[in-house]
Write an enzyme that holds these catalytic residues in place. Structure first.
Site, PDB file in Angstrom:
ATOM      1  N   CYS A 233     -67.399 -31.542 -26.451  1.00 26.01           N
ATOM      2  CA  CYS A 233     -68.803 -31.898 -26.620  1.00 26.01           C
ATOM      3  C   CYS A 233     -69.019 -33.375 -26.317  1.00 26.01           C
ATOM      4  O   CYS A 233     -68.110 -34.189 -26.441  1.00 26.01           O
ATOM      5  CB  CYS A 233     -69.243 -31.616 -28.051  1.00 26.01           C
ATOM      6  SG  CYS A 233     -68.935 -29.936 -28.606  1.00 26.01           S
TER       7      CYS A 233
ATOM      8  N   ASN B  73     -69.734 -33.781 -32.872  1.00 25.32           N
ATOM      9  CA  ASN B  73     -68.538 -33.253 -32.216  1.00 25.32           C
ATOM     10  C   ASN B  73     -67.483 -33.015 -33.282  1.00 25.32           C
ATOM     11  O   ASN B  73     -67.336 -33.820 -34.197  1.00 25.32           O
ATOM     12  CB  ASN B  73     -67.966 -34.253 -31.203  1.00 25.32           C
ATOM     13  CG  ASN B  73     -68.874 -34.477 -30.021  1.00 25.32           C
ATOM     14  OD1 ASN B  73     -69.858 -33.767 -29.840  1.00 25.32           O
ATOM     15  ND2 ASN B  73     -68.547 -35.460 -29.212  1.00 25.32           N
ATOM     16  N   GLY B  74     -66.719 -31.939 -33.144  1.00 27.31           N
ATOM     17  CA  GLY B  74     -65.661 -31.661 -34.120  1.00 27.31           C
ATOM     18  C   GLY B  74     -65.890 -30.338 -34.806  1.00 27.31           C
ATOM     19  O   GLY B  74     -66.717 -29.522 -34.385  1.00 27.31           O
TER      20      GLY B  74
ATOM     21  N   LYS C 288     -53.316 -24.437 -12.377  1.00 26.66           N
ATOM     22  CA  LYS C 288     -54.452 -24.913 -11.592  1.00 26.66           C
ATOM     23  C   LYS C 288     -55.217 -23.740 -10.976  1.00 26.66           C
ATOM     24  O   LYS C 288     -56.447 -23.727 -10.952  1.00 26.66           O
ATOM     25  CB  LYS C 288     -53.981 -25.858 -10.487  1.00 26.66           C
ATOM     26  CG  LYS C 288     -53.671 -27.247 -10.951  1.00 26.66           C
ATOM     27  CD  LYS C 288     -54.938 -27.979 -11.365  1.00 26.66           C
ATOM     28  CE  LYS C 288     -54.609 -29.156 -12.278  1.00 26.66           C
ATOM     29  NZ  LYS C 288     -54.205 -28.791 -13.631  1.00 26.66           N
TER      30      LYS C 288
ATOM     31  N   GLU D  70     -47.439 -25.659 -13.242  1.00 28.94           N
ATOM     32  CA  GLU D  70     -48.671 -26.418 -13.002  1.00 28.94           C
ATOM     33  C   GLU D  70     -49.486 -25.802 -11.872  1.00 28.94           C
ATOM     34  O   GLU D  70     -50.721 -25.719 -11.955  1.00 28.94           O
ATOM     35  CB  GLU D  70     -48.313 -27.877 -12.686  1.00 28.94           C
ATOM     36  CG  GLU D  70     -49.481 -28.752 -12.271  1.00 28.94           C
ATOM     37  CD  GLU D  70     -50.536 -28.929 -13.346  1.00 28.94           C
ATOM     38  OE1 GLU D  70     -51.609 -29.464 -13.025  1.00 28.94           O
ATOM     39  OE2 GLU D  70     -50.310 -28.520 -14.509  1.00 28.94           O
TER      40      GLU D  70
ATOM     41  N   ARG E 125     -67.035 -33.222 -19.226  1.00 30.26           N
ATOM     42  CA  ARG E 125     -66.218 -32.893 -20.392  1.00 30.26           C
ATOM     43  C   ARG E 125     -66.215 -31.391 -20.689  1.00 30.26           C
ATOM     44  O   ARG E 125     -65.358 -30.909 -21.423  1.00 30.26           O
ATOM     45  CB  ARG E 125     -66.733 -33.662 -21.620  1.00 30.26           C
ATOM     46  CG  ARG E 125     -66.555 -35.163 -21.504  1.00 30.26           C
ATOM     47  CD  ARG E 125     -67.301 -35.885 -22.611  1.00 30.26           C
ATOM     48  NE  ARG E 125     -66.772 -35.575 -23.930  1.00 30.26           N
ATOM     49  CZ  ARG E 125     -65.853 -36.308 -24.547  1.00 30.26           C
ATOM     50  NH1 ARG E 125     -65.346 -37.378 -23.967  1.00 30.26           N
ATOM     51  NH2 ARG E 125     -65.429 -35.982 -25.754  1.00 30.26           N
TER      52      ARG E 125
ATOM     53  N   LYS F 189     -62.828 -31.043 -20.818  1.00 30.93           N
ATOM     54  CA  LYS F 189     -61.947 -32.098 -20.314  1.00 30.93           C
ATOM     55  C   LYS F 189     -61.073 -32.671 -21.419  1.00 30.93           C
ATOM     56  O   LYS F 189     -59.878 -32.814 -21.267  1.00 30.93           O
ATOM     57  CB  LYS F 189     -62.786 -33.214 -19.681  1.00 30.93           C
ATOM     58  CG  LYS F 189     -61.958 -34.335 -19.061  1.00 30.93           C
ATOM     59  CD  LYS F 189     -61.121 -33.835 -17.911  1.00 30.93           C
ATOM     60  CE  LYS F 189     -60.290 -34.916 -17.284  1.00 30.93           C
ATOM     61  NZ  LYS F 189     -59.373 -34.390 -16.259  1.00 30.93           N
TER      62      LYS F 189
ATOM     63  N   GLU G  76     -57.191 -22.009 -13.744  1.00 29.15           N
ATOM     64  CA  GLU G  76     -58.311 -22.829 -14.204  1.00 29.15           C
ATOM     65  C   GLU G  76     -59.483 -22.786 -13.228  1.00 29.15           C
ATOM     66  O   GLU G  76     -60.644 -22.680 -13.641  1.00 29.15           O
ATOM     67  CB  GLU G  76     -57.859 -24.288 -14.362  1.00 29.15           C
ATOM     68  CG  GLU G  76     -56.963 -24.557 -15.553  1.00 29.15           C
ATOM     69  CD  GLU G  76     -56.540 -26.015 -15.602  1.00 29.15           C
ATOM     70  OE1 GLU G  76     -56.551 -26.591 -16.705  1.00 29.15           O
ATOM     71  OE2 GLU G  76     -56.195 -26.578 -14.549  1.00 29.15           O
TER      72      GLU G  76
ATOM     73  N   TRP H 235     -70.016 -27.668 -26.525  1.00 33.53           N
ATOM     74  CA  TRP H 235     -69.033 -26.665 -26.130  1.00 33.53           C
ATOM     75  C   TRP H 235     -68.847 -25.759 -27.333  1.00 33.53           C
ATOM     76  O   TRP H 235     -68.384 -26.188 -28.386  1.00 33.53           O
ATOM     77  CB  TRP H 235     -67.715 -27.348 -25.746  1.00 33.53           C
ATOM     78  CG  TRP H 235     -66.694 -26.446 -25.125  1.00 33.53           C
ATOM     79  CD1 TRP H 235     -66.610 -26.069 -23.819  1.00 33.53           C
ATOM     80  CD2 TRP H 235     -65.577 -25.829 -25.777  1.00 33.53           C
ATOM     81  NE1 TRP H 235     -65.516 -25.256 -23.622  1.00 33.53           N
ATOM     82  CE2 TRP H 235     -64.863 -25.093 -24.808  1.00 33.53           C
ATOM     83  CE3 TRP H 235     -65.104 -25.824 -27.095  1.00 33.53           C
ATOM     84  CZ2 TRP H 235     -63.715 -24.368 -25.103  1.00 33.53           C
ATOM     85  CZ3 TRP H 235     -63.963 -25.098 -27.403  1.00 33.53           C
ATOM     86  CH2 TRP H 235     -63.282 -24.378 -26.408  1.00 33.53           C
TER      87      TRP H 235
ATOM     88  N   HIS I 248     -35.563 -10.812 -14.146  1.00 29.60           N
ATOM     89  CA  HIS I 248     -35.663 -10.416 -15.548  1.00 29.60           C
ATOM     90  C   HIS I 248     -37.103 -10.046 -15.911  1.00 29.60           C
ATOM     91  O   HIS I 248     -37.571 -10.348 -17.012  1.00 29.60           O
ATOM     92  CB  HIS I 248     -35.151 -11.540 -16.449  1.00 29.60           C
ATOM     93  CG  HIS I 248     -33.718 -11.865 -16.230  1.00 29.60           C
ATOM     94  ND1 HIS I 248     -32.685 -11.153 -16.806  1.00 29.60           N
ATOM     95  CD2 HIS I 248     -33.131 -12.805 -15.446  1.00 29.60           C
ATOM     96  CE1 HIS I 248     -31.528 -11.658 -16.414  1.00 29.60           C
ATOM     97  NE2 HIS I 248     -31.761 -12.668 -15.579  1.00 29.60           N
TER      98      HIS I 248
END
Length: 657
Positions: A2, A100-101, A533, A529, A27, A652, A536, A74, A552
């Site tokens: 947020c 926020n929080g 990506k 990574e 963000r 973010k 995302e 958010w 396996h």
């Protein structure tokens, strides 16, 4: 996550608040709103969706006022909709907050407030804060006499007005509220009958911006850069009272706290797209320069200069903790530190480390990696390690961030602002910082011959790096590795000059639903990574595995045409990787290989598609092999028509659990 922006000054608040919200869009959010103190009281406009939709709605509003707050939310508690968007108003409409929080004990507080007659209009945890402030401010008349306790619906508190209560009670009401709260908050409060903003933080960042006849509060300094570069960072459990030309910071008990005014180092140009379609695209192409900046002044042919303080006389092990992309950097850090320094290294997800009983003590070094320096889980893990007496070191990008302030010493990334939610340039500067740290420890604390080391170091004789030994301070091997590292930015530029093969592969697999990423050794985290990506950005299913683990389980997923990405650069396990590629090809998989100029010949025609990077020592290769995978994810997402900078459901800076 947020975002908060608040303004108190000489100009109209609304244009400044809206510009700040646009700076905070990166963000991650799903609704937005503004609240401005006007002659009629506090005018609030909010809605679900993007800031641009809120902006359209405000075109029909004639809200005037020079004091206001704004927010991008958010969603955590309650779905993203108009009612759950911020700001939230109290029953009287005379107090508004943005938060926020997470308020962990909100259910108990909400029940208590409903019993007192407060009406709630949202399903959020945040709304309890404005009602608590209202309750403390007006508690003498919070329930009219004779009001039926069994039917509180419809009550409006009878307010005596702030003037009657005394303006100092505004601050005390906020303090009393925050003492009731379990959880985290970055909070900004405005009052219809006062010209103050009251801001407070615990666990969620807040910064006060100092202008000329105007003051700001924000969750991120990027929202203020058009107006001021002078800022004060609030620390844990601090409260700021902000007028249009002054600020005062205190703790939750009311004791004044002296604060240092700092200057934002980033320029406004750095947070503009600069002709690129997306911020992420710009940030991918900025990597050679930001890695060069990261190395500048720190890398010499015979010396590494870092402002870190590690007491190796009591060092027995290193623990690296991080989340998401930074966790992948941490895994590479394990390879580097164990290979170069021969010290045991553990890597933990911060969200796991904080809730177990790790074996961390005063003979441990905890390294916390976080682009924002505010990641909630990483910060909690750091504090847990400090309580156990461990040395701490931070690798962060944001000067003045909480992790940067709380570690014993650290390394700044110097990557500049990273706006795209999916991290790219921060990741590669994290890698270059870890390489510098490993070389620094190797050169400064482990540079003498092994027999001359005091036994309490607990560090063994270093392994050889290919043909280069790093066992003696300023050895030829050390010098060679430093020279190779200094050439990395130029090699990154070479990779970015040849993007056509990546674009062609993206077009080939634009509609693919499942990808496998496979690698060995220090490039295994790059496979993770690369898969992250792609998930995302394009919302395709992708998994990263060590290539040796393919038999396996993951091999069962391979069928005709399945895209499988291999990192097959020169390494001591290249022949093993090629064997894995043969197995995939035999089962109809379509191979995409990241190779270097030497390994390309060994891979030959086995891979249908190849991305060629310059050859470099294996320990440095992740800095190059990751770039084609970043580009592949970017191009596939762009071809699918997705918003590359703002992937759905992501934020973010993750400042809540």
């Amino acid at each position: 996550m947020c975002g908060i922006i608040a303004y108190n000054g000489k100009n109209q608040a609304l244009p400044i608040l809206m510009a700040g919200l646009k700076r905070l869009e990166y963000r991650g959010y799903d609704s937005a709103g503004v609240g401005v103190v006007s002659e009629e009281g506090i005018s609030v406009v909010k809605r679900e969706g993007e800031v641009s939709l809120l902006e359209k709605e405000l075109k029909t509003s004639d809200t005037q006022g020079s004091l206001g707050i704004a927010h991008t939310r958010w969603a955590t508690h309650g779905e993203p909709n108009h009612g759950n968007a911020h700001p939230h108003l109290g029953c009287e409409g005379k107090i508004a907050i943005v938060h926020n929080g997470i308020v962990e004990n909100y259910k108990a507080l909400r029940k208590m407030l409903i019993d007192k007659g407060h009406e709630f209009r949202s399903k959020t945890d945040s709304e309890v804060l404005v009602h608590l402030i209202e309750n403390f401010l007006y508690r003498e008349k919070s329930r009219p006499s004779g009001y039926p306790r069994e039917n509180p619906r419809g009550l409006r508190m009878q307010s005596p007005g702030v003037g009657e209560l005394g303006r100092e009670k505004l601050e005390q009401a906020v303090r009393s509220t925050l003492k009731c709260v379990e959880g985290t908050f970055g909070l900004a409060v405005i009052f219809a009958e006062s010209n103050k903003i009251i801001a407070a933080r615990r666990g969620s960042p807040l910064v006060v911006g100092i202008g000329d006849g105007e003051m700001f509060v924000a969750s991120d300094a990027s929202a203020l850069m058009e107006h001021t570069k002078k800022v004060v960072y609030l620390d844990e459990n601090e409260l700021a009272v902000v007028t249009k030309d002054s600020y005062r910071v205190s703790d939750l008990e009311g004791n004044c706290v002296g604060k240092e005014v700092k200057e934002i180092r980033w320029s406004l140009e750095q947070i503009e797209k600069g002709g690129y379609k997306y911020f992420m695209q710009k940030e991918i192409f900025e990597q050679p320069e930001v890695v060069r900046n990261n190395l500048r002044g720190r890398l010499k042919s015979r010396e590494i200069k870092l402002s870190v303080d590690v007491d190796t006389s009591r060092l027995r092990k290193i623990v690296i903790t991080a989340c998401g992309t930074s966790w992948h950097a941490a895994l590479i850090g394990k390879y580097l530190l164990e290979d170069l320094c021969r010290v045991p290294v553990e890597v933990d997800y911060a969200s796991e480390l904080r809730y177990r009983e790790p074996i961390i003590s005063k003979d441990s070094l905890l390294i916390a990696i976080s682009q924002s320096g505010e990641t909630a889980d990483t910060l909690a893990a750091l504090r847990g390690a400090k309580r156990r007496g461990a040395q701490t070191l931070g690798i962060v990008n944001v000067v003045g961030s909480t992790i940067a302030r709380e570690v014993d010493s650290g390394i700044y990334l110097h990557a500049g602002p990273e706006i795209g939610v999916a991290s790219t340039k921060a990741f590669t500067t994290e890698l270059s910082s870890l390489i510098l740290l490993a070389l620094y420890l190797r050169n400064n604390y482990m540079g003498t011959p092994p027999q001359e080391k005091p036994p309490e170091l607990g560090l063994q004789k270093p392994r050889r790096l290919g043909n280069a030994a790093a066992s003696i301070r300023k050895s030829p091997g050390f010098k060679k590795l430093c020279k190779e590292l200094s050439s990395i930015p130029l090699k990154m530029e070479t990779v970015l000059e040849y993007t056509k093969p990546v674009m062609e592969v993206a077009e080939r697999f634009e509609d693919a639903h499942d990808f496998l990423y496979l690698a060995r050794g220090i490039n295994f985290p790059i496979a993770l990574e690369g898969a992250l990506k792609l998930k995302e950005l394009s919302y395709a299913h992708a998994e990263g595995y060590p290539a040796g683990e393919m038999k396996h389980g993951p091999i069962a997923l391979i069928e005709e045409g399945t895209p499988v990405v291999f990192i097959a650069t020169t390494s001591k396990t290249l022949d093993k990787t090629i064997s894995n590629m043969e197995e995939v090809r035999a089962r109809g998989g379509e191979l995409i290989a990241v190779v270097d100029e030497e390994s390309e010949g060994e891979v030959g025609d086995l891979a249908q598609h190849k991305f060629i990077v310059p050859k470099t020592p294996e320990v440095l290769s992740p800095l190059l092999t990751v770039i084609p995978l970043q580009l592949l994810s970017y191009y596939i997402a762009d071809l699918r028509g997705l918003n590359v900078d703002k992937p759905r459901n992501l934020a973010k800076s993750v400042t809540v659990e």
